[in-house]
Write an enzyme that holds these catalytic residues in place. Structure first.
Site, mmCIF file in Angstrom:
data_model
loop_
_atom_site.group_PDB
_atom_site.id
_atom_site.type_symbol
_atom_site.label_atom_id
_atom_site.label_comp_id
_atom_site.label_asym_id
_atom_site.label_seq_id
_atom_site.Cartn_x
_atom_site.Cartn_y
_atom_site.Cartn_z
ATOM 1 N NE ARG A 259 96.370 83.254 35.533
ATOM 2 C CZ ARG A 259 95.474 82.619 34.762
ATOM 3 N NH1 ARG A 259 94.189 82.652 35.069
ATOM 4 N NH2 ARG A 259 95.870 81.932 33.706
ATOM 5 C CD GLU A 288 94.465 79.963 41.740
ATOM 6 O OE1 GLU A 288 94.707 79.088 40.894
ATOM 7 O OE2 GLU A 288 93.812 80.978 41.497
ATOM 8 C CG HIS A 306 92.000 78.859 38.571
ATOM 9 N ND1 HIS A 306 93.251 79.413 38.659
ATOM 10 C CD2 HIS A 306 91.585 79.135 37.298
ATOM 11 C CE1 HIS A 306 93.591 79.984 37.519
ATOM 12 N NE2 HIS A 306 92.575 79.821 36.668
#
Ligand SMILES: O=CC(=O)O
Length: 342
Positions: A259, A288, A306
């Site tokens: 993360r 994000e 991601h």
């Protein structure tokens, strides 16, 4: 007036359509980006009625009040951070949340526990894919794969032959932050490259052949690469800060497939700009998808969206797991992949 009548007519028709579709099947509310759900939906058997707020003209609040009062199960097909108390207040019958992610940092665990809501999650489903991505990013950063791709596409190869040398992966001293299933898979892969593995985690793991460091600063001082594999918690938030990066050193590389907020991103960018570390391979970011623009200008950084879990195989596995959990829940059996850590 006509416009208003048309709108009311459309709302009534859409309400009737939602009610008709859901007459028999158990209802599952879906919250999250429609595009993620649409990649999964075709794989679901026709056993559930999925309530999709984005198909309605109503606001989310109105939709939940109108249709989701008896909904017991909620599916979150992505890491979204918008499941707040106001939404939960609109879902008085909610008993289960299924998140398709392995991380649960987007859920307010104490609040869900307080409300008696169970959680099913992806568990170890993606560990291999995520570990593959970590190794891919590492090779990319060390050997300038993406930078080389840009160089070739810009037609610089024939005219500007001074492309920088890469760094060797084989034999590198690798520090893994968080030796859970993903960390283990990363270690296993990098052992194959002749790398020496050390790790940091809350406690030393029994029967593990890798060197253990009880804090990340010490780990970084003894490594050339840090690979972040831990979950995001209060304890791990910004655990990788400037001091840790300085300890890693000028040629040091950071890979993050965990993360974004495990790393202090501002300090990392500063270290990258000032060449206090050698490079970074980043699949995740603090916020994000709005990532700091400065990252775009850094040639020693590889950026990914991601996407470590996004393989065809993992999506098939994830759809299957969602269905298994829903079937278990609606037939009062134990969940297949319950999250127990709260
Ligand atoms: O980031 C993805 C996940 O937690 O599964």
């Amino acid at each position: 007036m006509k416009e208003r009548d048309d709108r009311i007519f459309r709302l009534v028709v859409s309400k009737m359509a939602v009610e008709r579709q859901g007459e028999e099947l158990p209802q599952v509310l879906v919250l999250g980006p429609p595009w993620v759900f649409s990649t999964l939906e075709s794989q679901f058997p026709n056993k559930f009625h999925f309530l999709k707020p984005w198909d309605s003209e109503l606001s989310l609040h109105q939709f939940l009040i109108s249709y989701a009062q008896s909904t017991q199960a909620l599916l979150i097909p992505a890491v979204i951070h918008t499941l707040n108390s106001a939404i939960l207040d609109c879902l008085p019958s909610l008993k289960l949340i299924i998140t398709t992610s392995a991380g649960v940092d987007h859920l307010n665990l104490p609040e869900l526990r307080g409300r008696g809501i169970a959680i099913a999650y992806a568990g170890n489903l993606y560990s291999e894919d995520v570990a593959d991505m970590a190794v891919g990013l590492l090779i990319d950063v060390l050997r300038n794969v993406t930078a080389g791709d840009r160089f070739v596409r810009q037609r610089l190869w024939p005219t500007k032959p001074d492309f920088p040398l890469g760094l060797k992966l084989s034999g590198k001293q690798i520090g893994i932050v968080g030796l859970g299933k993903i960390g283990f898979e990363v270690a296993k892969r990098l052992e194959g490259f002749g790398c020496r593995i050390s790790y940091n985690s809350k406690t030393k793991k029994p029967l593990v052949p890798y060197s253990y460091y009880s804090n990340v600063h010490e780990l970084a001082s003894n490594c050339e690469v840090l690979i972040i594999c831990c979950g995001l918690t209060e304890e791990t938030h910004h655990i990788i800060n400037r001091e840790v990066m300085l300890a890693l050193g000028k040629n040091g590389v950071i890979i993050n497939i965990a993360r974004g907020a495990v790393i202090n991103e501002k300090e990392m960018i500063q270290c990258l700009v000032e060449r206090e570390i050698g490079g970074a391979g980043l699949d995740v970011f603090e916020i994000e998808p709005e990532i700091p623009k400065q990252l775009f200008t850094l040639h020693n950084v590889v950026l990914s969206r991601h996407a470590a879990i996004t393989t065809h195989e993992s999506f098939v596995g994830m759809s299957k797991l969602v269905v298994e959990n829903l079937e278990a829940f609606f037939s009062n059996k134990p969940l297949v992949s319950p999250y127990m850590g709260y």
